[in-house]
Write a protein that holds these residues in place. Structure first.
Motif, PDB file in Angstrom:
ATOM      1  N   PRO A  38      97.371  47.683  86.986  1.00  0.00           N
ATOM      2  CA  PRO A  38      98.365  47.436  87.619  1.00  0.00           C
ATOM      3  C   PRO A  38      98.440  48.337  89.136  1.00  0.00           C
ATOM      4  CG  PRO A  38      99.211  47.203  85.611  1.00  0.00           C
ATOM      5  CD  PRO A  38      97.925  47.741  85.381  1.00  0.00           C
ATOM      6  N   GLU A  39      98.333  49.681  88.755  1.00  0.00           N
ATOM      7  CA  GLU A  39      98.154  50.673  89.839  1.00  0.00           C
ATOM      8  C   GLU A  39      97.102  50.433  90.952  1.00  0.00           C
ATOM      9  OE1 GLU A  39      99.946  52.408  86.000  1.00  0.00           O
ATOM     10  OE2 GLU A  39      97.889  51.479  86.390  1.00  0.00           O
ATOM     11  N   GLN A  64     105.302  43.925  83.760  1.00  0.00           N
ATOM     12  CA  GLN A  64     105.374  42.500  84.758  1.00  0.00           C
ATOM     13  C   GLN A  64     104.251  42.184  85.519  1.00  0.00           C
ATOM     14  OE1 GLN A  64     109.459  43.261  86.370  1.00  0.00           O
ATOM     15  NE2 GLN A  64     110.356  41.547  85.080  1.00  0.00           N
ATOM     16  N   TRP A  65     103.762  43.201  86.235  1.00  0.00           N
ATOM     17  CA  TRP A  65     102.748  43.356  87.209  1.00  0.00           C
ATOM     18  C   TRP A  65     101.488  43.108  86.414  1.00  0.00           C
ATOM     19  CZ3 TRP A  65     103.513  45.385  92.313  1.00  0.00           C
ATOM     20  CH2 TRP A  65     102.325  45.153  93.208  1.00  0.00           C
ATOM     21  N   LEU A  69      98.312  40.018  86.165  1.00  0.00           N
ATOM     22  CA  LEU A  69      96.648  40.467  86.085  1.00  0.00           C
ATOM     23  C   LEU A  69      96.062  39.835  84.997  1.00  0.00           C
ATOM     24  CD1 LEU A  69      97.285  44.045  87.783  1.00  0.00           C
ATOM     25  CD2 LEU A  69      96.730  41.649  88.903  1.00  0.00           C
ATOM     26  N   ARG A  70      96.760  39.429  83.860  1.00  0.00           N
ATOM     27  CA  ARG A  70      96.145  39.344  82.495  1.00  0.00           C
ATOM     28  C   ARG A  70      95.973  37.869  82.102  1.00  0.00           C
ATOM     29  NH1 ARG A  70      93.719  43.041  83.642  1.00  0.00           N
ATOM     30  NH2 ARG A  70      94.542  44.994  83.462  1.00  0.00           N
ATOM     31  N   ARG A  71      96.713  37.120  82.948  1.00  0.00           N
ATOM     32  CA  ARG A  71      96.750  35.617  82.597  1.00  0.00           C
ATOM     33  C   ARG A  71      95.244  35.009  82.761  1.00  0.00           C
ATOM     34  NH1 ARG A  71     100.946  33.102  86.649  1.00  0.00           N
ATOM     35  NH2 ARG A  71      99.834  31.353  86.134  1.00  0.00           N
ATOM     36  N   GLU A  90      93.352  38.021  95.743  1.00  0.00           N
ATOM     37  CA  GLU A  90      93.839  37.708  94.126  1.00  0.00           C
ATOM     38  C   GLU A  90      93.839  36.245  93.969  1.00  0.00           C
ATOM     39  OE1 GLU A  90      97.637  38.450  91.481  1.00  0.00           O
ATOM     40  OE2 GLU A  90      97.383  40.151  92.751  1.00  0.00           O
ATOM     41  N   LEU A  91      93.483  35.850  93.050  1.00  0.00           N
ATOM     42  CA  LEU A  91      93.294  34.452  92.558  1.00  0.00           C
ATOM     43  C   LEU A  91      94.295  34.404  91.336  1.00  0.00           C
ATOM     44  CD1 LEU A  91      89.751  33.822  92.885  1.00  0.00           C
ATOM     45  CD2 LEU A  91      91.209  33.343  94.570  1.00  0.00           C
ATOM     46  N   VAL A  92      95.051  33.286  91.292  1.00  0.00           N
ATOM     47  CA  VAL A  92      95.875  33.003  90.112  1.00  0.00           C
ATOM     48  C   VAL A  92      95.782  31.549  89.740  1.00  0.00           C
ATOM     49  CG1 VAL A  92      98.061  32.904  89.211  1.00  0.00           C
ATOM     50  CG2 VAL A  92      97.593  34.713  90.459  1.00  0.00           C
ATOM     51  N   THR A  93      95.490  31.215  88.674  1.00  0.00           N
ATOM     52  CA  THR A  93      95.113  29.815  88.373  1.00  0.00           C
ATOM     53  C   THR A  93      96.225  29.246  87.357  1.00  0.00           C
ATOM     54  OG1 THR A  93      92.812  30.166  88.187  1.00  0.00           O
ATOM     55  CG2 THR A  93      93.545  28.317  87.023  1.00  0.00           C
TER      56      THR A  93
END
Length: 192
Positions: A38-39, A64-65, A69-71, A90-93
């Motif tokens: 997260p940092e 929360q951050w 990132l871990r999804r 940053e990609l989020v699916t």
């Protein structure tokens, strides 16, 4: 409260990606950050977004951050030049009933890296990685859509770059938004 135009763009097939005519300089590379912290994610977020009023994540706790990132299907790709970060994506699916939809959740360059043609190269890589994310994450169904949104607060090159890489506008809307100072916490105020 000021009004902001939010523009949503998408691709529905990997064949829609238009590669940048420029190539990555020899002293540069784009790399997946394995096990990003997260940092480091916050450092990238603030370094790119501090001048663009990115503030939506600044109120998140470290936990929360980290959860974002871990999804499954979350990836951060960083553009390095001369050994230093110059930008990131940053990609989020999300899994839907039709397959995987990958959002280019954050994308941008550090202020000193703008205007050098790096944005088109980074976006080309981002789109290629988004379209192949189901091969990185075996539990995800096939990708059927890659999308992002931008707004009138973003840099002037953002929308033209997105369209030049083959993303097509599918919706625009006006939103009332509170513009926050995203530079808070990036650097302490000068003593004086």
């Amino acid at each position: 409260m000021p009004q902001v135009t939010v523009t949503y763009l998408q691709q529905l097939n990997s064949s829609e990606v238009i590669a940048s005519a420029k190539s990555l300089p020899e002293d540069a590379r784009i790399e997946l950050v394995q096990q990003i912290t997260p940092e480091y994610s916050r450092f990238l977020y603030q370094s790119v977004g501090s001048e663009l009023n990115w503030a939506d994540r600044l109120g998140l706790t470290r936990e929360q951050w980290n959860d974002v990132l871990r999804r499954a299907g979350s990836e951060t790709w960083v553009l390095y030049q001369h050994g230093a970060p110059q930008g990131y994506v940053e990609l989020v699916t999300e899994v839907t009933e039709n397959g995987s939809e990958v959002e280019i959740f954050y994308f941008g360059l550090f202020p000193e890296a703008t205007g050098r043609g790096l944005g088109g190269v980074l976006l080309t890589e981002a789109l290629q990685q988004a379209w192949s994310i189901d091969s990185h994450w075996q539990q995800l169904p096939k990708v059927n859509r890659v999308w992002l949104h931008t707004c009138s607060l973003d840099g002037p090159a953002a929308l033209p770059n997105y369209e030049a890489r083959g993303l097509k506008i599918h919706r625009s809307e006006l939103e009332q938004t509170e513009v926050k100072d995203a530079s808070i916490g990036l650097w302490p105020a000068a003593a004086g």
